[in-house]
Write a protein that holds these residues in place. Structure first.
Motif: not given
Lengths: 347, 236
Positions: A136, A138, A140, A144, A255-256, A259, A263
């Motif tokens: 993941p 981070k 935001v 991405q 989580l990836r 994230a 974003s």
């Protein structure tokens, strides 16, 4: 093309010599130009041109027929009308058949060509994307990047199908293989396509910047974690290990995705809604795959059909069996239980 | 001009004629030779007529086809850099192998409702559906191989796995135990590797060199599922 063109040209020239002949009689030397033009039309390579030409020819034919109707020779007129109609019908049929065939062939090739860009990857790219799906990032503030590619996701779904089959076999689940295979394929593809469409719909509502293709790629690569966890835990039957992997590997891939979605979304409520739904669905799906095909089905089958059924559970069924009067309901009940078992097997 | 001369009235006869009306006005200059070689098509037609299979006996026909299939089996068992499998593809060998495999994977149990083994139809569907999927995938990756060529190669390369199935059935006649399982595992793994190697030898050249791994992965998955079915097969 040539076969469709020839009758069309024939019908045009066969039906309208009054006009052509009249014109040529007046123009004299200009006839060659007109003929060449006709040939160019009938040997045109695109079907749109053919359609237009066909339409025009039909209009001309109607005119020609109207003109022919004014002639005195009645008998010859009937013959002529019949011929014209026949040739027109033949041309019509040929044209329709040719068009259908060509459009079918064209659509098949077009479909493959449309899909081809999504499979334009290198092995190294796939490898790095698989690894990245577990890391993941981070970030935001800035959207991405998501690679719009379908090879990796498709292969991961097929891998998941194979792993599910493997798991069902190792757990000694007595189940009809036909439904088992169909279930494995249906579950994996259903999850991938269904959840992608659902999240895409939610993303549309929440005003997130994501396309359907990106969603499919994102969720497809997210299944990499599932593949690892299921492959390990179907072979090593340890509940603690499964929960550890579930939280660690499944959590990382979830989580990836979260994230990436965060974003690309604006506003805390929207983010919470979108990412909460996706995370819950993704984590619960892994839980479901592990237990539904591994433990629960096995348990149900043992209860209903297995030889070592605990006596406690047989009590409700055994009581009526002792009474001869209640023979019929017993069989009915047993049949119902069997039916339920079969239904459970197939799900 | 010909059309103009004939057109008033005589329409029925004129209808096929004006197709070539335009040609009558095209003049061909003298220095361009119009004649060509017309003996070649005739000769090839005669040769075709000579090798016509209409006159030979049915036995000859069947034996010739069986020989062709057998030759391709040999190509799979001993994979060389050869294009025979790709050039004259047929689907007889795959059909024979697939039906044999499916029949051997079928359990002998009378009560098919509680039967846990793979069914005939299922094996059949897995083999063909899997082969079609792999073929489409290789087409999408940009491989220059035709649809049926790929189906033919994938079907013929099941041969080692069919042999493995035969061996497993024979081994299963003996007493079950860990040694029995180890023997079957060994046979299946070897034959699985053989299948992969053979199909890769034939298919890899049709792919762009940097994408061979991507095209081979689904092939691996396909043979893995079939091997898994063979390994977990038990007669009861």
């Amino acid at each position: 093309m040539a076969t469709t063109a020839a009758p069309a040209g024939g019908s045009r020239n066969g039906a309208g010599p009054e006009w052509g002949g009249f014109e040529e009689n007046i123009q004299g030397g200009g006839s060659a130009v007109i003929d060449m033009e006709n040939m160019d039309d009938t040997s045109g390579s695109s079907f749109e041109d053919m359609g237009e030409l066909h339409q025009r020819l039909r209009e001309e034919e109607v005119d020609a027929d109207a003109a022919a109707a004014e002639e005195e020779d009645g008998e010859f007129l009937g013959m002529k009308g019949f011929k014209g109609q026949l040739s027109r019908q033949v041309a019509d049929q040929m044209w329709q058949a040719g068009k259908r065939q060509a459009s079918r062939a064209f659509s098949l090739y077009a479909n493959i060509d449309i899909l081809r860009p999504y499979f334009d990857v290198e092995p190294a790219q796939v490898r790095s994307r698989l690894l990245e799906s577990m890391i993941p990032i981070k970030m935001v503030n800035f959207p991405q990047k998501i690679a719009g590619e379908l090879y990796g996701p498709l292969m991961l779904v097929f891998t998941l199908v194979a792993i599910l089959l493997h798991g069902m076999k190792t757990s000694d689940t007595i189940i009809r293989e036909g439904t088992l295979m169909g279930t494995a394929i249906g579950t994996c593809f259903g999850y991938w396509l269904g959840v992608s469409s659902f999240i895409y719909f939610l993303a549309y509502l929440c005003n997130a910047q994501i396309t359907m293709l990106q969603m499919l790629a994102l969720l497809g690569y997210g299944l990499f974690g599932h593949c690892i966890v299921l492959f390990i835990t179907y072979n090593i039957h340890l509940h603690a290990l499964f929960y550890l992997f579930w939280l660690l590997v499944g959590g990382l891939s979830t989580l990836r995705m979260v994230a990436v979605l965060v974003s690309r979304t604006v506003g805390p409520t929207q983010r919470l809604l979108l990412c909460g739904t996706l995370a819950a669905l993704h984590m619960l799906f892994l839980l479901y795959l592990h237990f539904a095909y591994h433990k629960v089905v096995e348990g149900i089958l043992d209860t209903l059909e297995g030889p070592n059924v605990p006596p406690m559970q047989r009590v409700p069924r055994d009581i009526p069996a002792m009474l001869p009067a209640a023979r019929l309901p017993t069989t009915v009940l047993n049949t119902t239980a069997k039916a339920v078992a079969v239904a459970l097997q197939s799900h | 001009m010909a059309e103009a001369a004939e057109s008033p009235g005589d329409r029925g006869r004129a209808s096929p004629r004006p197709l070539f009306a335009g040609l009558s006005d095209i003049s061909i200059s003298q220095d361009i030779p119009v004649e060509g070689e017309i003996t070649i098509p005739m000769r090839s037609r005669i040769r075709e007529f000579d090798s016509s299979t209409l006159n030979e006996s049915v036995q000859n026909t069947i034996m010739r086809d069986l020989k062709a299939v057998g030759k391709k089996f040999m190509h799979v068992l001993y994979p060389r850099k050869s294009n025979t499998l790709l050039r004259d593809w047929d689907l007889w060998g795959p059909l024979i192998l697939c039906v044999t495999l499916a029949l051997m994977l079928q359990r002998g149990s009378a009560d098919s409702e509680k039967d846990g083994g793979p069914q005939f139809a299922e094996v059949f569907v897995i083999v063909w559906f899997g082969a079609v999927t792999i073929t489409l995938n290789s087409k999408l990756l940009g491989g220059n191989i035709s649809f049926f060529q790929s189906l033919c190669v994938l079907g013929y390369c099941i041969l080692p796995l069919t042999v493995a199935m035969l061996v497993c059935r024979l081994v299963l006649l003996a007493e079950p135990g860990p040694v029995n399982f180890m023997v079957r595992l060994f046979v299946v793994i070897v034959m699985f590797a053989w299948s992969i190697a053979a199909s890769t030898a034939f298919l890899a050249d049709s792919q762009p060199p940097n994408r061979k791994a991507l095209a081979v992965y689904p092939v691996f998955l396909f043979y893995f599922v079939i091997s898994w079915m063979i390994l977990t097969f038990t007669p009861q």
